[in-house]
Design a protein around this motif. Structure first.
Motif, PDB file in Angstrom:
ATOM      1  N   HIS A   1      21.853  45.264  80.086  1.00 61.08           N
ATOM      2  CA  HIS A   1      22.372  44.894  81.404  1.00 61.08           C
ATOM      3  C   HIS A   1      23.264  43.658  81.257  1.00 61.08           C
ATOM      4  O   HIS A   1      22.812  42.613  80.799  1.00 61.08           O
ATOM      5  CB  HIS A   1      21.216  44.591  82.377  1.00 61.08           C
ATOM      6  CG  HIS A   1      21.707  44.110  83.710  1.00 61.08           C
ATOM      7  ND1 HIS A   1      22.554  44.841  84.498  1.00 61.08           N
ATOM      8  CD2 HIS A   1      21.463  42.949  84.404  1.00 61.08           C
ATOM      9  CE1 HIS A   1      22.822  44.173  85.605  1.00 61.08           C
ATOM     10  NE2 HIS A   1      22.173  43.018  85.581  1.00 61.08           N
TER      11      HIS A   1
ATOM     12  N   LEU B   1      26.977  40.536  86.513  1.00 58.51           N
ATOM     13  CA  LEU B   1      28.145  39.837  87.028  1.00 58.51           C
ATOM     14  C   LEU B   1      27.842  38.343  87.034  1.00 58.51           C
ATOM     15  O   LEU B   1      26.696  37.939  87.233  1.00 58.51           O
ATOM     16  CB  LEU B   1      28.444  40.280  88.462  1.00 58.51           C
ATOM     17  CG  LEU B   1      28.917  41.709  88.687  1.00 58.51           C
ATOM     18  CD1 LEU B   1      28.870  42.022  90.180  1.00 58.51           C
ATOM     19  CD2 LEU B   1      30.327  41.894  88.142  1.00 58.51           C
TER      20      LEU B   1
ATOM     21  N   ALA C   1      23.105  39.877  89.863  1.00 59.00           N
ATOM     22  CA  ALA C   1      24.211  38.968  89.511  1.00 59.00           C
ATOM     23  C   ALA C   1      23.659  37.616  89.079  1.00 59.00           C
ATOM     24  O   ALA C   1      22.683  37.130  89.646  1.00 59.00           O
ATOM     25  CB  ALA C   1      25.142  38.795  90.705  1.00 59.00           C
TER      26      ALA C   1
ATOM     27  N   ASP D   1      33.271  36.314  87.367  1.00 65.01           N
ATOM     28  CA  ASP D   1      33.769  37.521  88.044  1.00 65.01           C
ATOM     29  C   ASP D   1      34.231  37.260  89.473  1.00 65.01           C
ATOM     30  O   ASP D   1      35.131  37.930  89.975  1.00 65.01           O
ATOM     31  CB  ASP D   1      32.662  38.586  88.052  1.00 65.01           C
ATOM     32  CG  ASP D   1      32.350  39.077  86.655  1.00 65.01           C
ATOM     33  OD1 ASP D   1      33.150  39.854  86.119  1.00 65.01           O
ATOM     34  OD2 ASP D   1      31.312  38.661  86.096  1.00 65.01           O
TER      35      ASP D   1
ATOM     36  N   ASP E   1      29.656  44.652  95.231  1.00 57.45           N
ATOM     37  CA  ASP E   1      30.201  45.990  94.951  1.00 57.45           C
ATOM     38  C   ASP E   1      31.661  45.896  94.531  1.00 57.45           C
ATOM     39  O   ASP E   1      32.107  46.576  93.604  1.00 57.45           O
ATOM     40  CB  ASP E   1      30.082  46.879  96.193  1.00 57.45           C
ATOM     41  CG  ASP E   1      28.654  47.342  96.424  1.00 57.45           C
ATOM     42  OD1 ASP E   1      27.824  47.201  95.496  1.00 57.45           O
ATOM     43  OD2 ASP E   1      28.357  47.835  97.528  1.00 57.45           O
TER      44      ASP E   1
ATOM     45  N   GLU F   1      31.910  44.605  90.977  1.00 59.47           N
ATOM     46  CA  GLU F   1      31.541  45.635  89.997  1.00 59.47           C
ATOM     47  C   GLU F   1      32.675  46.623  89.799  1.00 59.47           C
ATOM     48  O   GLU F   1      32.977  47.043  88.682  1.00 59.47           O
ATOM     49  CB  GLU F   1      30.263  46.349  90.465  1.00 59.47           C
ATOM     50  CG  GLU F   1      29.009  45.494  90.280  1.00 59.47           C
ATOM     51  CD  GLU F   1      27.768  46.132  90.856  1.00 59.47           C
ATOM     52  OE1 GLU F   1      27.909  47.096  91.650  1.00 59.47           O
ATOM     53  OE2 GLU F   1      26.663  45.654  90.524  1.00 59.47           O
ATOM     54  N   LYS F   2      33.304  46.998  90.915  1.00 57.87           N
ATOM     55  CA  LYS F   2      34.425  47.941  90.851  1.00 57.87           C
ATOM     56  C   LYS F   2      35.589  47.339  90.069  1.00 57.87           C
ATOM     57  O   LYS F   2      36.214  48.006  89.233  1.00 57.87           O
ATOM     58  CB  LYS F   2      34.861  48.275  92.292  1.00 57.87           C
ATOM     59  CG  LYS F   2      35.973  49.295  92.390  1.00 57.87           C
ATOM     60  CD  LYS F   2      35.505  50.674  91.976  1.00 57.87           C
ATOM     61  CE  LYS F   2      36.632  51.693  92.149  1.00 57.87           C
ATOM     62  NZ  LYS F   2      36.242  52.997  91.589  1.00 57.87           N
TER      63      LYS F   2
ATOM     64  N   ARG G   1      35.438  45.005  87.782  1.00 53.47           N
ATOM     65  CA  ARG G   1      35.097  44.925  86.352  1.00 53.47           C
ATOM     66  C   ARG G   1      35.235  46.295  85.702  1.00 53.47           C
ATOM     67  O   ARG G   1      35.731  46.421  84.580  1.00 53.47           O
ATOM     68  CB  ARG G   1      33.660  44.415  86.190  1.00 53.47           C
ATOM     69  CG  ARG G   1      33.249  44.326  84.752  1.00 53.47           C
ATOM     70  CD  ARG G   1      31.805  43.999  84.574  1.00 53.47           C
ATOM     71  NE  ARG G   1      31.559  42.574  84.563  1.00 53.47           N
ATOM     72  CZ  ARG G   1      30.381  42.041  84.223  1.00 53.47           C
ATOM     73  NH1 ARG G   1      29.383  42.825  83.877  1.00 53.47           N
ATOM     74  NH2 ARG G   1      30.226  40.736  84.224  1.00 53.47           N
ATOM     75  N   GLU G   2      34.812  47.329  86.436  1.00 59.33           N
ATOM     76  CA  GLU G   2      34.896  48.691  85.913  1.00 59.33           C
ATOM     77  C   GLU G   2      36.357  49.079  85.671  1.00 59.33           C
ATOM     78  O   GLU G   2      36.708  49.641  84.624  1.00 59.33           O
ATOM     79  CB  GLU G   2      34.263  49.638  86.946  1.00 59.33           C
ATOM     80  CG  GLU G   2      34.110  51.064  86.480  1.00 59.33           C
ATOM     81  CD  GLU G   2      33.476  51.912  87.560  1.00 59.33           C
ATOM     82  OE1 GLU G   2      34.121  52.859  87.992  1.00 59.33           O
ATOM     83  OE2 GLU G   2      32.339  51.611  87.988  1.00 59.33           O
TER      84      GLU G   2
END
Length: 371
Positions: A204, A207, A236, A297, A351, A354-355, A357-358
Motif C-alpha cells: 500500500h 497518498l 492517506a 500529492d 478520490d 488518487e485519480k 496519481r493513476e
C-alpha cells in the motif's frame, strides 16, 4: 491562584506538566464538546473567529470548576488574534465571572517585557525548579510530536482500522502520566515498540497530503473535525506544516534574540506573497510551495471562517496550485460546519488525488487507461 488555559491539541499535557512540577494549582478545562462550542458561540460576537468561541467555552467551563486566573497568548499584526484576550475578558466580565487574565504577548525582541510577564506568573518560585519544569514540559512536547509522526505513518497503512488511533490515545495517557525526565524517553521506546506490532497492508503506497493554515485550526481536532483521523482512515498519510515546538522556537526563543525564523518557508512564498499579512497567511502559501516541491500529492488549507490572513492566502493558492501542478482545497470552518458535508468534501478530494496519481502513472508508463 488557580490557573486555567484554553485547549489547543495536546497543549494541555505540556502545560499541565509545567504547572504541576512548579506546584502551581491549575485546572485543565474539560475536553471540548458540543456543549463547549455552544457556550462559546452563544456569548461571543457572531463574526468572531471560531477559535475565540471555543476559547470562551473552555474558560466558562473552567471557571465554573473553580479557576480564577486565565493564561492566554497575545498576538500582533493584522490579525484579530491580538485582541482575543481583551475581548474574552470583557465577555467573561459581562457574564459575571471574576477572574484575572495573564496575557503572554509575543516578545518581538523585547526580552524585558517577556520576563516581566513570566515574573507575574511565577513570582516566588525557585529558578532551578522553573528550569526543571520547563525542561520536562519541552521533552513532553517533543515526545508528543514524535508519536504524532508515527501515528500519521501507521494510520495510513494499518490493516485493521482504528488500531493506530486506539494506541495513540493510550500513548497520550502514558505521556501525560509520566512524571520524570528519564521516564519520558523510556515511555517513547515502549510506545514505539507497540506501534511496530500494528499489522500493515502489503504494497500500500498511501497518498501524501499536506495540511496548512491557521495554527489553532491545524492543531485542535475539535475545530477541524478531526481531519487527521479522517484522512488516515481513507488511507492517506498526513504531513502537518505547523508543530508546537517549531512555533515556540520561532516565535518565542528566536524572536527574543531578534533572529528571523522560517526562512525556507518565507523564501518559498516570495514569488507569490512577499510580506507579513498576519497570523499564518504567509506560511500557508510558503508551505504549500514546499509541499509541491517535495512531491506531496495534495494540500488541504484549513482556516476559521472570516480569518483575514488565511483569506489572503486563499486568494493566492489557486495560482500556486496551477503553477506548481498540485491540487489545493481550502476548508473554512466554524460552529455551523456540518460533519457529513465536510467528510464528503474530503473524500472527494482524496478520490481526485488518487485519480491524478493513476493518470500520472499511466502517462509515465505510456499505457492507455484500459491497460
Amino acid at each position: 491562584m488557580k490557573i486555567t488555559f484554553p485547549h489547543m491539541g495536546n497543549l494541555y499535557i505540556i502545560l499541565a506538566a509545567f504547572f504541576e512540577n512548579l506546584g502551581i494549582d491549575f485546572i485543565v478545562p474539560p475536553p471540548i464538546t458540543k456543549k463547549t462550542i455552544e457556550l462559546g458561540a452563544m456569548y461571543s460576537p457572531e463574526f468572531a473567529c471560531f477559535p475565540l468561541k471555543i476559547n470562551v467555552g473552555n474558560f466558562i467551563e473552567a471557571l465554573e470548576m473553580g479557576a480564577d486566573t486565565i493564561i492566554m497568548a497575545g498576538g500582533i499584526g493584522p490579525c484579530r488574534f491580538g485582541y482575543y484576550a481583551q475581548v474574552e475578558k470583557e465577555i467573561l466580565t459581562d457574564l459575571g465571572y471574576k477572574c484575572n487574565m495573564v496575557v503572554l504577548e509575543p516578545p518581538k525582541g523585547n526580552l524585558k517585557e517577556v520576563l516581566f510577564q513570566i515574573y507575574k506568573l511565577l513570582q516566588g518560585k525557585d529558578l532551578n525548579n522553573i528550569i526543571k519544569a520547563a525542561k520536562i514540559a519541552w521533552l513532553k512536547a517533543k515526545a508528543l510530536e514524535e508519536i504524532e509522526k508515527e501515528v500519521f505513518f501507521y494510520r495510513a497503512r494499518e490493516k485493521v482500522k482504528g488500531m493506530t488511533t486506539k494506541l495513540y490515545r493510550k500513548a497520550l495517557r502514558i505521556i501525560h502520566e509520566t512524571k520524570e525526565i528519564d521516564s519520558i524517553k523510556s515511555s517513547i521506546e515502549r510506545i514505539n515498540k507497540e506501534f511496530k506490532r500494528i499489522e500493515l497492508k502489503k504494497d500500500h503506497d498511501p497518498l501524501r497530503i499536506g495540511l496548512v493554515g491557521e495554527i489553532y485550526t491545524l492543531l485542535e481536532p475539535s475545530s477541524n473535525m478531526n481531519i487527521e483521523e479522517t484522512l488516515g482512515e481513507l488511507g492517506a498519510e498526513v504531513e502537518k506544516s505547523i508543530r508546537l515546538t517549531e512555533w515556540t522556537n520561532t516565535n518565542l526563543i528566536l524572536d527574543m534574540l531578534r533572529i528571523k525564523g522560517e526562512l525556507k518557508c518565507r523564501t518559498a512564498a516570495k514569488p507569490y506573497l512577499n510580506y507579513f499579512v498576519g497570523g499564518h497567511g504567509l506560511e500557508s502559501v510558503g508551505e504549500t510551495v514546499l509541499y509541491a516541491n517535495s512531491g506531496v500529492d495534495g494540500v488541504i488549507h484549513l482556516a476559521p471562517f472570516t480569518c483575514m490572513p488565511e483569506i489572503v492566502a486563499q486568494s493566492i493558492l489557486p495560482r500556486v496550485s496551477k503553477e506548481k501542478n498540485i491540487p489545493v482545497i481550502t476548508m473554512m470552518l466554524d460552529e455551523h460546519s456540518a460533519e457529513a458535508g465536510f467528510r464528503t468534501r474530503i473524500e472527494a478530494f482524496v478520490d481526485l488525488l488518487e485519480k491524478k496519481r493513476e493518470e500520472k502513472l499511466y502517462d509515465e508508463q505510456k499505457l492507455l487507461s484500459w491497460d
